[in-house]
Design a protein around this motif. Structure first.
Motif, mmCIF file in Angstrom:
data_model
loop_
_atom_site.group_PDB
_atom_site.id
_atom_site.type_symbol
_atom_site.label_atom_id
_atom_site.label_comp_id
_atom_site.label_asym_id
_atom_site.label_seq_id
_atom_site.Cartn_x
_atom_site.Cartn_y
_atom_site.Cartn_z
ATOM 1 N N ASN A 56 0.831 -1.207 0.000
ATOM 2 C CA ASN A 56 0.000 0.000 0.000
ATOM 3 C C ASN A 56 0.862 1.253 0.000
ATOM 4 O O ASN A 56 0.560 2.218 -0.705
ATOM 5 N N LEU A 57 1.928 1.254 0.779
ATOM 6 C CA LEU A 57 2.830 2.400 0.815
ATOM 7 C C LEU A 57 3.488 2.615 -0.545
ATOM 8 O O LEU A 57 3.580 3.747 -1.029
ATOM 9 N N GLU A 58 3.920 1.520 -1.177
ATOM 10 C CA GLU A 58 4.516 1.626 -2.511
ATOM 11 C C GLU A 58 3.528 2.226 -3.502
ATOM 12 O O GLU A 58 3.879 3.100 -4.298
ATOM 13 N N TRP A 59 2.283 1.753 -3.468
ATOM 14 C CA TRP A 59 1.278 2.259 -4.404
ATOM 15 C C TRP A 59 0.918 3.710 -4.099
ATOM 16 O O TRP A 59 0.708 4.498 -5.002
ATOM 17 N N ASP A 60 0.833 4.049 -2.832
ATOM 18 C CA ASP A 60 0.482 5.420 -2.454
ATOM 19 C C ASP A 60 1.554 6.416 -2.855
ATOM 20 O O ASP A 60 1.262 7.588 -3.095
ATOM 21 N N THR A 61 2.805 5.989 -2.916
ATOM 22 C CA THR A 61 3.903 6.896 -3.249
ATOM 23 C C THR A 61 4.402 6.727 -4.679
ATOM 24 O O THR A 61 5.363 7.382 -5.069
ATOM 25 N N LYS A 64 3.424 7.065 -10.836
ATOM 26 C CA LYS A 64 2.655 6.588 -11.990
ATOM 27 C C LYS A 64 1.229 6.194 -11.598
ATOM 28 O O LYS A 64 0.367 6.077 -12.447
ATOM 29 N N TRP A 65 0.993 5.976 -10.309
ATOM 30 C CA TRP A 65 -0.322 5.542 -9.844
ATOM 31 C C TRP A 65 -1.317 6.701 -9.861
ATOM 32 O O TRP A 65 -2.482 6.537 -10.156
ATOM 33 N N HIS A 66 -0.861 7.905 -9.528
ATOM 34 C CA HIS A 66 -1.733 9.083 -9.463
ATOM 35 C C HIS A 66 -1.401 10.029 -10.615
ATOM 36 O O HIS A 66 -0.259 10.432 -10.775
ATOM 37 N N ASP A 67 -2.406 10.390 -11.397
ATOM 38 C CA ASP A 67 -2.194 11.331 -12.482
ATOM 39 C C ASP A 67 -1.852 12.706 -11.920
ATOM 40 O O ASP A 67 -2.530 13.220 -11.027
ATOM 41 N N LYS A 68 -0.799 13.296 -12.425
ATOM 42 C CA LYS A 68 -0.383 14.648 -12.059
ATOM 43 C C LYS A 68 -0.242 14.832 -10.550
ATOM 44 O O LYS A 68 -0.484 15.912 -10.029
ATOM 45 N N GLY A 69 0.092 13.783 -9.824
ATOM 46 C CA GLY A 69 0.351 13.891 -8.407
ATOM 47 C C GLY A 69 -0.868 14.121 -7.542
ATOM 48 O O GLY A 69 -0.752 14.447 -6.376
ATOM 49 N N GLU A 70 -2.058 13.962 -8.093
ATOM 50 C CA GLU A 70 -3.273 14.180 -7.314
ATOM 51 C C GLU A 70 -3.558 12.954 -6.467
ATOM 52 O O GLU A 70 -3.203 11.850 -6.813
ATOM 53 N N GLY A 71 -4.239 13.153 -5.370
ATOM 54 C CA GLY A 71 -4.593 12.057 -4.484
ATOM 55 C C GLY A 71 -5.695 11.205 -5.072
ATOM 56 O O GLY A 71 -6.305 11.556 -6.079
ATOM 57 N N PRO A 72 -5.957 10.062 -4.467
ATOM 58 C CA PRO A 72 -7.011 9.181 -4.962
ATOM 59 C C PRO A 72 -8.374 9.831 -4.880
ATOM 60 O O PRO A 72 -8.657 10.591 -3.956
ATOM 61 N N GLY A 73 -9.210 9.561 -5.854
ATOM 62 C CA GLY A 73 -10.561 10.067 -5.863
ATOM 63 C C GLY A 73 -10.718 11.453 -6.431
ATOM 64 O O GLY A 73 -11.810 11.980 -6.544
ATOM 65 N N LYS A 74 -9.620 12.091 -6.775
ATOM 66 C CA LYS A 74 -9.704 13.431 -7.354
ATOM 67 C C LYS A 74 -9.692 13.335 -8.869
ATOM 68 O O LYS A 74 -8.933 12.567 -9.435
ATOM 69 N N SER A 75 -10.512 14.101 -9.499
ATOM 70 C CA SER A 75 -10.549 14.070 -10.947
ATOM 71 C C SER A 75 -9.624 15.145 -11.510
ATOM 72 O O SER A 75 -9.278 16.097 -10.829
#
Length: 80
Positions: A56-61, A64-75
């Motif tokens: 989870n820590l790897e995915w959260d940081t 490539k997982w978050h577009d443009k460095g935005e947090g989860p759930g943000k469009s």
């Protein structure tokens, strides 16, 4: 005819971590939604929660997982 055969007895050597009981079990004893696995060894299964926290820590940081460095759930809509 069922598409998936429901397996009620585990295979010897398959190890799982039960989230409800917080124990390691050989073969699937609890329902699939309540366990992690299968793992190859009892030792791997005993570290299931630690492994999940690390992943989870790897995915959260992962950038490539978050577009443009935005947090989860943000469009990334063009509002505003």
């Amino acid at each position: 005819m069922a598409l998936f055969k429901r397996r009620t007895v585990g295979k010897p050597g398959e190890w799982f971590y039960c989230l409800n009981h917080q124990t390691v079990e050989e073969g699937p004893e609890c329902r699939a939604a309540d366990r992690f696995g299968p793992y190859a060894t009892r030792e791997e299964a005993s570290h299931a929660m630690e492994t999940a926290r690390e992943r989870n820590l790897e995915w959260d940081t992962d950038p490539k997982w978050h577009d443009k460095g935005e947090g989860p759930g943000k469009s990334d809509g063009a509002a505003g």
